[in-house]
Design a protein around this motif. Structure first.
Motif, PDB file in Angstrom:
ATOM      1  N   GLN A 136      21.500   8.198  -8.839  1.00 31.97           N
ATOM      2  CA  GLN A 136      20.122   7.761  -8.610  1.00 31.97           C
ATOM      3  C   GLN A 136      20.033   6.826  -7.407  1.00 31.97           C
ATOM      4  N   GLU A 139      20.125   8.829  -4.251  1.00 33.06           N
ATOM      5  CA  GLU A 139      18.832   9.452  -3.957  1.00 33.06           C
ATOM      6  C   GLU A 139      17.889   8.463  -3.283  1.00 33.06           C
ATOM      7  N   TRP A 158      22.492  17.231  -3.190  1.00 35.69           N
ATOM      8  CA  TRP A 158      21.584  17.413  -4.324  1.00 35.69           C
ATOM      9  C   TRP A 158      21.016  16.060  -4.721  1.00 35.69           C
ATOM     10  N   PHE A 159      19.740  16.052  -5.089  1.00 34.09           N
ATOM     11  CA  PHE A 159      19.104  14.829  -5.558  1.00 34.09           C
ATOM     12  C   PHE A 159      18.881  14.919  -7.057  1.00 34.09           C
ATOM     13  N   TRP A 160      19.057  13.788  -7.717  1.00 36.95           N
ATOM     14  CA  TRP A 160      19.042  13.748  -9.175  1.00 36.95           C
ATOM     15  C   TRP A 160      17.695  14.182  -9.749  1.00 36.95           C
ATOM     16  N   SER A 161      16.618  13.749  -9.149  1.00 36.06           N
ATOM     17  CA  SER A 161      15.297  14.039  -9.710  1.00 36.06           C
ATOM     18  C   SER A 161      14.915  15.513  -9.581  1.00 36.06           C
ATOM     19  N   LYS A 162      15.503  16.215  -8.617  1.00 37.41           N
ATOM     20  CA  LYS A 162      15.151  17.611  -8.389  1.00 37.41           C
ATOM     21  C   LYS A 162      16.166  18.586  -8.979  1.00 37.41           C
ATOM     22  N   ALA A 163      17.212  18.081  -9.588  1.00 36.83           N
ATOM     23  CA  ALA A 163      18.274  18.943 -10.111  1.00 36.83           C
ATOM     24  C   ALA A 163      17.925  19.442 -11.507  1.00 36.83           C
ATOM     25  N   SER A 164      18.407  20.630 -11.828  1.00 39.78           N
ATOM     26  CA  SER A 164      18.226  21.187 -13.164  1.00 39.78           C
ATOM     27  C   SER A 164      19.249  20.585 -14.128  1.00 39.78           C
ATOM     28  N   GLU A 167      22.726  21.630 -13.043  1.00 34.93           N
ATOM     29  CA  GLU A 167      23.128  20.955 -11.809  1.00 34.93           C
ATOM     30  C   GLU A 167      23.425  19.482 -12.061  1.00 34.93           C
ATOM     31  N   ARG A 168      22.676  18.859 -12.952  1.00 34.65           N
ATOM     32  CA  ARG A 168      22.945  17.454 -13.271  1.00 34.65           C
ATOM     33  C   ARG A 168      24.315  17.287 -13.916  1.00 34.65           C
TER      34      ARG A 168
END
Length: 258
Positions: A136, A139, A158-164, A167-168
């Protein structure tokens, strides 16, 4: 622990060359041990003991000195071997288990707040929370460049808020792995001769694959009939040496010195 010891002993008793024994361990025994480590309540100290036992056999099979640290075997060094550590695999599997329970599609499982005991030396839940916090924070910082690379060089992170959800999980496991690799690097820096590679400049990293290990005799110029001849001569010399030791087994000179 018993399953690992018995498996290592069986592989060691085989007549395979050393690198084949390491391959058998890495792709059969290692994967068989990982599942009980993930699902059972095994502390991290036990995983460390298992790692040390396996490492002793790996050094023996590869002809490496006993003083070679685990950093040389599993750390992200200039020369990277295709080996996986039991301790690191234990951390990765426990991290996946924590995330699977926490982000389960079943609400009952999520509300159960099940604990994943890993002992006092390493706590899976704490490491997962730290990894999520670092992701976080990354990001918030955004995309940055490291070293001498220009702006925009490399793959987009990859950004945490946009990851599935999937992916997280991969991001958290990768962050825990990176943290452990940093510990390997710190250990290498504290070592004198074995960690001297940390001061090298202008040396490109090289990852040795299993395909490269199989091609070592061919790359050395031993191919075709020469390879068969060398293998035959090596086997004959080993047989002669074993037979000679068997004949001399009762000689007094082999006894203990008094």
């Amino acid at each position: 622990m018993k399953q690992l010891s018995e498996g290592l002993a069986k592989i060691d008793r085989s007549q395979l060359p050393g690198k084949f024994k390491v391959w058998c361990y890495q792709f059969t025994l290692y994967r068989r041990v990982m599942w009980p480590l993930k699902m059972s309540e095994i502390p991290s100290s036990t995983a460390s003991k298992m790692d040390g036992k396996a490492n002793s056999f790996i050094r023996k099979w590869l002809g490496l000195p006993r003083c070679l640290s685990s950093t040389g075997l599993f750390g992200r060094n200039i020369l990277q071997l295709p080996l996986q550590s039991i301790s690191l695999g234990y951390m990765q599997e426990k991290t996946r288990l924590v995330l699977e329970l926490r982000e389960s599609t079943d609400q009952t499982v999520r509300n159960a707040n099940a604990k994943v005991p890993t002992g006092r030396k390493w706590n899976a839940k704490t490491e997962v929370d730290r990894a999520i916090g670092r992701l976080q924070h990354q990001e918030i910082v955004g995309r940055v460049q490291a070293g001498r690379a220009g702006l925009g060089w490399g793959e987009a992170p990859w950004f945490w808020s946009k990851a599935s959800r999937k992916e997280r999980k991969e991001m958290v496991v990768a962050e825990v792995t990176r943290t452990e690799e940093e510990r390997y690097k710190i250990k290498a820096v504290s070592q004198g001769r074995q960690g001297s590679w940390t001061t090298w400049e202008g040396v490109a990293n090289r990852n040795i694959r299993w395909a490269d290990l199989w091609k070592i005799p061919q790359d050395a110029g031993v191919t075709g009939g020469n390879l068969k001849k060398a293998t035959k001569e090596l086997a004959e010399e080993a047989e002669k040496g074993s037979f000679w030791l068997w004949l001399r087994r009762k000689d007094k000179c082999w006894g203990k010195n008094t």
